[in-house]
Design a protein around this motif. Sequence first.
Motif, PDB file in Angstrom:
ATOM      1  N   CYS A 151      73.540 -67.131  42.236  1.00  0.00           N
ATOM      2  CA  CYS A 151      73.426 -66.471  40.933  1.00  0.00           C
ATOM      3  C   CYS A 151      74.698 -65.729  40.547  1.00  0.00           C
ATOM      4  CB  CYS A 151      72.243 -65.508  40.939  1.00  0.00           C
ATOM      5  SG  CYS A 151      70.669 -66.355  41.152  1.00  0.00           S
ATOM      6  N   GLY A 152      75.710 -65.763  41.403  1.00  0.00           N
ATOM      7  CA  GLY A 152      76.960 -65.091  41.098  1.00  0.00           C
ATOM      8  C   GLY A 152      78.131 -65.869  41.652  1.00  0.00           C
ATOM      9  N   GLY A 159      82.654 -65.962  51.103  1.00  0.00           N
ATOM     10  CA  GLY A 159      81.452 -66.708  50.729  1.00  0.00           C
ATOM     11  C   GLY A 159      80.272 -65.831  50.355  1.00  0.00           C
ATOM     12  N   ARG A 160      80.550 -64.508  50.178  1.00  0.00           N
ATOM     13  CA  ARG A 160      79.470 -63.612  49.747  1.00  0.00           C
ATOM     14  C   ARG A 160      79.441 -63.521  48.231  1.00  0.00           C
ATOM     15  NH1 ARG A 160      81.762 -59.631  54.050  1.00  0.00           N
ATOM     16  NH2 ARG A 160      83.343 -59.654  52.421  1.00  0.00           N
ATOM     17  N   VAL A 161      78.253 -63.233  47.672  1.00  0.00           N
ATOM     18  CA  VAL A 161      78.175 -63.074  46.222  1.00  0.00           C
ATOM     19  C   VAL A 161      78.840 -61.743  45.848  1.00  0.00           C
ATOM     20  CG1 VAL A 161      76.618 -62.796  44.267  1.00  0.00           C
ATOM     21  CG2 VAL A 161      76.122 -64.508  46.016  1.00  0.00           C
ATOM     22  N   ASP A 162      79.857 -61.839  45.012  1.00  0.00           N
ATOM     23  CA  ASP A 162      80.683 -60.700  44.635  1.00  0.00           C
ATOM     24  C   ASP A 162      80.070 -60.036  43.398  1.00  0.00           C
ATOM     25  OD1 ASP A 162      82.658 -59.053  43.463  1.00  0.00           O
ATOM     26  OD2 ASP A 162      84.291 -60.298  44.230  1.00  0.00           O
ATOM     27  N   ASN A 163      79.489 -58.865  43.620  1.00  0.00           N
ATOM     28  CA  ASN A 163      78.745 -58.186  42.547  1.00  0.00           C
ATOM     29  C   ASN A 163      79.585 -57.987  41.276  1.00  0.00           C
ATOM     30  OD1 ASN A 163      76.029 -56.470  42.292  1.00  0.00           O
ATOM     31  ND2 ASN A 163      77.641 -55.394  41.190  1.00  0.00           N
ATOM     32  N   ASP A 164      80.747 -57.309  41.425  1.00  0.00           N
ATOM     33  CA  ASP A 164      81.455 -56.879  40.222  1.00  0.00           C
ATOM     34  C   ASP A 164      82.168 -58.027  39.517  1.00  0.00           C
ATOM     35  OD1 ASP A 164      80.384 -54.616  41.259  1.00  0.00           O
ATOM     36  OD2 ASP A 164      82.203 -53.404  41.167  1.00  0.00           O
ATOM     37  N   ALA A 165      82.624 -59.015  40.296  1.00  0.00           N
ATOM     38  CA  ALA A 165      83.203 -60.207  39.653  1.00  0.00           C
ATOM     39  C   ALA A 165      82.119 -60.955  38.883  1.00  0.00           C
ATOM     40  CB  ALA A 165      83.838 -61.110  40.710  1.00  0.00           C
ATOM     41  N   ASP A 222      69.870 -68.884  51.031  1.00  0.00           N
ATOM     42  CA  ASP A 222      68.876 -68.127  50.275  1.00  0.00           C
ATOM     43  C   ASP A 222      69.559 -67.058  49.445  1.00  0.00           C
ATOM     44  OD1 ASP A 222      69.181 -65.621  51.766  1.00  0.00           O
ATOM     45  OD2 ASP A 222      68.294 -66.713  53.440  1.00  0.00           O
ATOM     46  N   ARG A 223      68.746 -66.266  48.742  1.00  0.00           N
ATOM     47  CA  ARG A 223      69.278 -65.244  47.823  1.00  0.00           C
ATOM     48  C   ARG A 223      68.956 -63.840  48.315  1.00  0.00           C
ATOM     49  NH1 ARG A 223      70.376 -68.801  43.806  1.00  0.00           N
ATOM     50  NH2 ARG A 223      68.765 -70.048  42.797  1.00  0.00           N
ATOM     51  N   ARG A 224      68.775 -63.689  49.620  1.00  0.00           N
ATOM     52  CA  ARG A 224      68.240 -62.415  50.117  1.00  0.00           C
ATOM     53  C   ARG A 224      69.228 -61.259  50.084  1.00  0.00           C
ATOM     54  NH1 ARG A 224      63.139 -62.966  52.099  1.00  0.00           N
ATOM     55  NH2 ARG A 224      62.504 -65.141  52.141  1.00  0.00           N
ATOM     56  N   THR A 225      70.513 -61.520  49.778  1.00  0.00           N
ATOM     57  CA  THR A 225      71.420 -60.370  49.634  1.00  0.00           C
ATOM     58  C   THR A 225      71.383 -59.805  48.215  1.00  0.00           C
ATOM     59  OG1 THR A 225      73.425 -61.591  49.026  1.00  0.00           O
ATOM     60  CG2 THR A 225      72.988 -61.326  51.385  1.00  0.00           C
ATOM     61  N   TYR A 226      70.688 -60.482  47.291  1.00  0.00           N
ATOM     62  CA  TYR A 226      70.571 -59.875  45.954  1.00  0.00           C
ATOM     63  C   TYR A 226      69.131 -59.788  45.462  1.00  0.00           C
ATOM     64  CZ  TYR A 226      71.960 -64.821  44.911  1.00  0.00           C
ATOM     65  OH  TYR A 226      72.099 -66.182  44.896  1.00  0.00           O
ATOM     66  N   GLN A 227      68.302 -60.788  45.693  1.00  0.00           N
ATOM     67  CA  GLN A 227      66.892 -60.633  45.330  1.00  0.00           C
ATOM     68  C   GLN A 227      66.200 -59.742  46.376  1.00  0.00           C
ATOM     69  OE1 GLN A 227      65.383 -64.632  44.846  1.00  0.00           O
ATOM     70  NE2 GLN A 227      66.527 -64.929  42.937  1.00  0.00           N
ATOM     71  N   GLN A 228      65.095 -59.133  45.975  1.00  0.00           N
ATOM     72  CA  GLN A 228      64.477 -58.126  46.842  1.00  0.00           C
ATOM     73  C   GLN A 228      63.610 -58.719  47.946  1.00  0.00           C
ATOM     74  OE1 GLN A 228      63.279 -55.687  43.068  1.00  0.00           O
ATOM     75  NE2 GLN A 228      62.594 -54.644  44.895  1.00  0.00           N
ATOM     76  N   ASP A 229      63.472 -57.922  48.990  1.00  0.00           N
ATOM     77  CA  ASP A 229      62.575 -58.248  50.096  1.00  0.00           C
ATOM     78  C   ASP A 229      61.124 -58.132  49.606  1.00  0.00           C
ATOM     79  OD1 ASP A 229      60.971 -58.164  52.393  1.00  0.00           O
ATOM     80  OD2 ASP A 229      62.511 -57.099  53.553  1.00  0.00           O
TER      81      ASP A 229
END
Length: 322
Positions: free
Chosen positions: A129-130, A136-142, A215-222
């Motif tokens: 989603c980012g 290889g991590r989703v970069d929040n601010d970018a 998966d999307r577990r570093t941004y979607q919630q547990d």
Amino acid sequence: MSPVLRPRRLRTTPAMRRLVRETRPRPEQLVLPVFVGSTAAPIPSMPGVARVTVDGVVDEARQVRDLGLGGIMVFGVPEESEKDDVGSQGWAPDGIAQRAIERIRDAVGDDVVTMIDTCLDEFTSHGHCGVLDDAGRVDNDATLECYARMAVAQARAGAHVVAPSGMMDGQVEAIRGALDGEGFADVAILAYSAKYASAFYGPFRDAVGSSLQGDRRTYQQDPANRREGLREALLDLAEGADMVMVKPASHYLDVVSDVAAASDVPVAAYQVSGEYSMIEAAAAQGWINRRAAIEESVTGIVRAGADVVLTYWAKELAGWWR
Ligand code: PBG
């Protein structure tokens, strides 16, 4: 048995039950999600739902209007060859979603609320989603910069509502600033506030041809976290969200209820693809009463506190609840 404490009196006849019913869901609070691609095709994991073309989505929007539904939520499905590592089709003026919005607004104007998913996953080659950093991590601010660009392109195409669903921190504030800066102060933000890393999105990922590995577990919630759902909603309210959403719906009714109690703006809930497909599959086997199960599922979501429900059954429900 006490002669007075007899709640069954209010259940004696259909007319009595109708009179005292507490929850009365209506078509105008339902939103139909639609998948728009370059070709039309049924979605095998969502029996009864099909991807439509830009021409087809015009027909969907007219049905949404004629049935008295509240709105339509557009998901763009680009060609595999159009995906790239930043998801640039998400803000290209001639990107599939922008073209769909333009055509919908031409056809139905302001008669239905035209909403669009503001998220990169359909458009990125890696399916996240980012955008990714070197590790290889989703970069929040970018990613926020991409969302801002995307929301402006969507507003320019004519969206009434943009709906950021990527669960980046600060996404509502970033989008609000970009919209206001470009003269789109009237475009509303429906924030996917409490969005959980759910197994129930499986059929949707088929529908949009998701490229996601992992998966999307570093941004979607547990899914285990209730309090955090409320926290996410409160942050989005502080950032200026016009509506807040909980997703999925049926397995998160506690979160819907918490958010509804705390929110001073309308609360939406998204009955997701897996919630749809489970009921369809069981009904196809003859294991449950299809119509009763569908109505009960949506009534439960409204009972928990949702003002607006996104559901793939919106058109059919409007026919039943006319
Ligand atoms: C992400 C997005 C998802 C859904 C809509 N937008 C979830 C995901 O893939 O993580 C799910 C909708 C559904 O399952 O019906 N942009």
